[in-house]
Design a protein around this motif. Sequence first.
Motif, mmCIF file in Angstrom:
data_model
loop_
_atom_site.group_PDB
_atom_site.id
_atom_site.type_symbol
_atom_site.label_atom_id
_atom_site.label_comp_id
_atom_site.label_asym_id
_atom_site.label_seq_id
_atom_site.Cartn_x
_atom_site.Cartn_y
_atom_site.Cartn_z
ATOM 1 N N TRP A 92 0.933 -1.088 0.003
ATOM 2 C CA TRP A 92 -0.222 -0.053 0.067
ATOM 3 C C TRP A 92 0.856 1.327 0.041
ATOM 4 O O TRP A 92 1.994 1.283 0.590
ATOM 5 N N GLY A 93 0.368 2.400 -0.839
ATOM 6 C CA GLY A 93 1.128 3.499 -0.702
ATOM 7 C C GLY A 93 2.376 3.628 -1.533
ATOM 8 O O GLY A 93 3.214 4.800 -1.378
ATOM 9 N N VAL A 94 2.567 2.803 -2.285
ATOM 10 C CA VAL A 94 3.935 2.922 -2.939
ATOM 11 C C VAL A 94 3.430 3.429 -4.422
ATOM 12 O O VAL A 94 2.847 2.788 -5.203
ATOM 13 N N LEU A 95 3.919 4.502 -4.724
ATOM 14 C CA LEU A 95 3.466 5.396 -5.791
ATOM 15 C C LEU A 95 4.490 5.031 -6.687
ATOM 16 O O LEU A 95 5.768 4.538 -6.696
ATOM 17 N N HIS A 129 9.999 -2.878 5.588
ATOM 18 C CA HIS A 129 8.818 -3.510 5.382
ATOM 19 C C HIS A 129 9.155 -5.126 4.940
ATOM 20 O O HIS A 129 10.026 -5.203 4.435
ATOM 21 N N ARG A 130 8.228 -6.117 5.492
ATOM 22 C CA ARG A 130 8.336 -7.417 5.384
ATOM 23 C C ARG A 130 7.295 -7.888 4.385
ATOM 24 O O ARG A 130 5.841 -7.725 4.905
ATOM 25 N N ILE A 131 7.445 -8.530 3.383
ATOM 26 C CA ILE A 131 6.527 -9.254 2.882
ATOM 27 C C ILE A 131 6.523 -10.651 2.273
ATOM 28 O O ILE A 131 7.772 -11.221 2.328
ATOM 29 N N LEU A 132 5.431 -11.139 2.633
ATOM 30 C CA LEU A 132 5.619 -12.868 2.277
ATOM 31 C C LEU A 132 4.947 -13.222 1.038
ATOM 32 O O LEU A 132 3.775 -12.702 0.731
ATOM 33 N N VAL A 133 5.608 -13.822 0.269
ATOM 34 C CA VAL A 133 5.213 -14.300 -1.070
ATOM 35 C C VAL A 133 4.962 -15.762 -1.128
ATOM 36 O O VAL A 133 6.091 -16.502 -0.903
ATOM 37 N N SER A 151 1.202 -5.152 6.758
ATOM 38 C CA SER A 151 0.180 -4.703 7.518
ATOM 39 C C SER A 151 -0.747 -6.013 7.711
ATOM 40 O O SER A 151 -1.581 -5.840 8.665
ATOM 41 N N GLY A 152 -0.646 -7.225 7.125
ATOM 42 C CA GLY A 152 -1.324 -8.225 7.358
ATOM 43 C C GLY A 152 -2.498 -8.575 6.181
ATOM 44 O O GLY A 152 -3.008 -9.623 6.249
#
Length: 172
Positions: A92-95, A129-133, A151-152
């Motif tokens: 979210w919010g990545v322009l 930020h941590r992202i799970l793919v 953010s979940g």
Amino acid sequence: MNRRQFVFALSGALTLLAATRPGRAECGGLSVREFVETTYYKQARLHAARTPLGNDDFYALFSPGMRRLMQAPRQYPKNQTIGPLLNAFFGWGVLPGAEIKVGKVEHHSGDEMGPATIRVEIEHRGQPHRILVHVIGPDDDWRIANIIYDSGKSLLDHLSKHHRRLGLLFLF
């Protein structure tokens, strides 16, 4: 340069290229972690340059179920305000044009042969930020089945929410 020198130089270059290519020796393809790492580094470069992938290349990265959800018509509430944008890969919010730094990419859970979840650490606007793919795919033909942001919330939940309003929900 004669033909003999050319063949010698070409074979040396091919040998060097084969020796430096990341991948699994037994299959010759990328491991699930390498697939995610390659995808995220490429997406970060393309995002910063404001040159997104074409539709076919973009959708090819995702599982068939995710593609159906992404391509299905959506209905938004009439009085919904425009909120933060969702970048499918970064959250979210990545322009567009924002600089994304990709950090560690490591195996989080699952099997190395798939399905598996890979953790990607990124930095956006100085914030980590941590992202799970979640990746699936037989025979090294890896596809992204879901992306869970720090953010979940997940990409699958976001897409499904809009289709429940229409009465559409595709099974994977």
